[in-house]
Design a protein around this motif. Sequence first.
Motif, PDB file in Angstrom:
ATOM      1  N   ARG A  62       6.874 -25.663  31.735  1.00  0.00           N
ATOM      2  CA  ARG A  62       6.244 -24.998  32.879  1.00  0.00           C
ATOM      3  C   ARG A  62       7.236 -24.103  33.603  1.00  0.00           C
ATOM      4  N   ILE A  63       8.479 -24.597  33.753  1.00  0.00           N
ATOM      5  CA  ILE A  63       9.507 -23.797  34.436  1.00  0.00           C
ATOM      6  C   ILE A  63       9.800 -22.519  33.657  1.00  0.00           C
ATOM      7  N   ALA A  64       9.956 -22.646  32.348  1.00  0.00           N
ATOM      8  CA  ALA A  64      10.235 -21.476  31.515  1.00  0.00           C
ATOM      9  C   ALA A  64       9.064 -20.498  31.533  1.00  0.00           C
ATOM     10  N   HIS A  65       7.850 -21.011  31.572  1.00  0.00           N
ATOM     11  CA  HIS A  65       6.663 -20.140  31.589  1.00  0.00           C
ATOM     12  C   HIS A  65       6.571 -19.371  32.898  1.00  0.00           C
ATOM     13  N   LYS A  66       6.832 -20.055  34.007  1.00  0.00           N
ATOM     14  CA  LYS A  66       6.787 -19.383  35.313  1.00  0.00           C
ATOM     15  C   LYS A  66       7.881 -18.339  35.443  1.00  0.00           C
ATOM     16  N   ALA A  67       9.030 -18.614  34.817  1.00  0.00           N
ATOM     17  CA  ALA A  67      10.146 -17.667  34.864  1.00  0.00           C
ATOM     18  C   ALA A  67       9.983 -16.549  33.847  1.00  0.00           C
ATOM     19  N   ASN A  68       8.909 -16.610  33.088  1.00  0.00           N
ATOM     20  CA  ASN A  68       8.639 -15.610  32.048  1.00  0.00           C
ATOM     21  C   ASN A  68       9.786 -15.509  31.044  1.00  0.00           C
ATOM     22  N   ASN A  69      10.410 -16.666  30.784  1.00  0.00           N
ATOM     23  CA  ASN A  69      11.502 -16.735  29.807  1.00  0.00           C
ATOM     24  C   ASN A  69      10.893 -17.131  28.462  1.00  0.00           C
ATOM     25  N   GLN A  70      10.429 -16.141  27.725  1.00  0.00           N
ATOM     26  CA  GLN A  70       9.668 -16.385  26.506  1.00  0.00           C
ATOM     27  C   GLN A  70      10.493 -17.127  25.451  1.00  0.00           C
ATOM     28  N   LYS A  71      11.739 -16.786  25.325  1.00  0.00           N
ATOM     29  CA  LYS A  71      12.575 -17.402  24.296  1.00  0.00           C
ATOM     30  C   LYS A  71      12.719 -18.904  24.533  1.00  0.00           C
ATOM     31  N   VAL A  72      13.038 -19.302  25.766  1.00  0.00           N
ATOM     32  CA  VAL A  72      13.192 -20.714  26.099  1.00  0.00           C
ATOM     33  C   VAL A  72      11.848 -21.432  26.017  1.00  0.00           C
TER      34      VAL A  72
END
Length: 406
Positions: free
Chosen positions: A196-206
Amino acid sequence: MLHVLIFLCYYVQHMNVMSINSTNKSSPQAKPNGSKPDYAYSYLSDSESTYTIQLMDAWTKTLRTINGLTENTIALHLSSVERLLRNAEVPPWRLRKQHIIEFLDAKTNPQKTTKSLSPATQSSYFSGWRSIQTYLLDLEVSNQILAKFGIKPEKFVGDENSLLVKKYKANQKPKGWALTEGQIDSVDAEYKRQIRIAHKANNQKVYLALCRDRVMFHFCIHYALRVSELTNVEISDFSKSKDPRLECFGNFALLTVTGKNNVTGTVPTRSKEIYDLIQWYIDTIRPSIIRGKASNNEKEEHTNQDNFRLKLLFPSERRSGAMCANNVRKRLSDVALKAGIVDKTLHPHILRHTGCTQMVPVYSAEVAQKYMRHKNLATTLHYYHASPLDAGNAENIEFDLFDDDD
């Protein structure tokens, strides 16, 4: 110039001879009278020595091609047998129980040595000795020896002279352990939190890597895989089943795995949640990992690996083919620590223990042995930890893999 060349040739030959004879203490030494070194069984007659060399070569080839043992295991077996032969100074077919007693006494008697022989080392010795004994007692091999030397091999490794090793193994504490239901839920919740954190940060790779790791976590438990098997699973390893009970899993009803010692086995899918998770991952996450982003240099460097990578169920996000096992271990350990599992280290093989613990109450120990691809049932039972999971009450244990917030 001709004299110089002759001298150089003589010098090189002389140095080669010296390098062979100048071995360390652990290597076979040449006899003072110039006879064959110990690895040629110089303590035997010429006919016995020649036949022993041929016999040992045939035995190791059998271990490699028929038994499928690794080179390290074969080397350990060979070393164990040659140690016993050197101590007894007899050919393999003349080994008797007394030779083992004398060998162990020489290694453990405080009046003869200041060193001790650990039970683990004894266990390694007996594995090699039992192996050569099985080969010698084969009817064809035994008859050949009888025809040539007039003597038949006898059983020299018995229960009485390996009792200490059996006691040692019986008293060993299991090194493995299995995740409890609560621990599985905690790890899964931690994966979801980081996703969820990676998705909200728009960090697609992570985000993609974490989604893949979460699926791998449940996948490894469900099919009770080794980490080397997990990272090399290909989509083509799945197949349909003719069993009507598995029709609901379609093309993902059966997973065929080739693992340790090249042993191949097929494990059925037994959970609708796992099936749905695999389908979701293949349709949603895996295509994005496969596409990835790479520079022109990276694309050129990994061109030869692209076809292999496209076959993998869990490819590396770095466009380098299969994932590194050490990387899988590190990522899993990090998530486990954040999930609150701090008293023990969670590594991928614990997931195999957990998978076996879930399989046994569903199928039975004997069937789980087949799915675990173990040669002996005792090995499977070593992976079964009934107390931690309180297993055996419910069939097809289900996990809440799909919450609304996914």
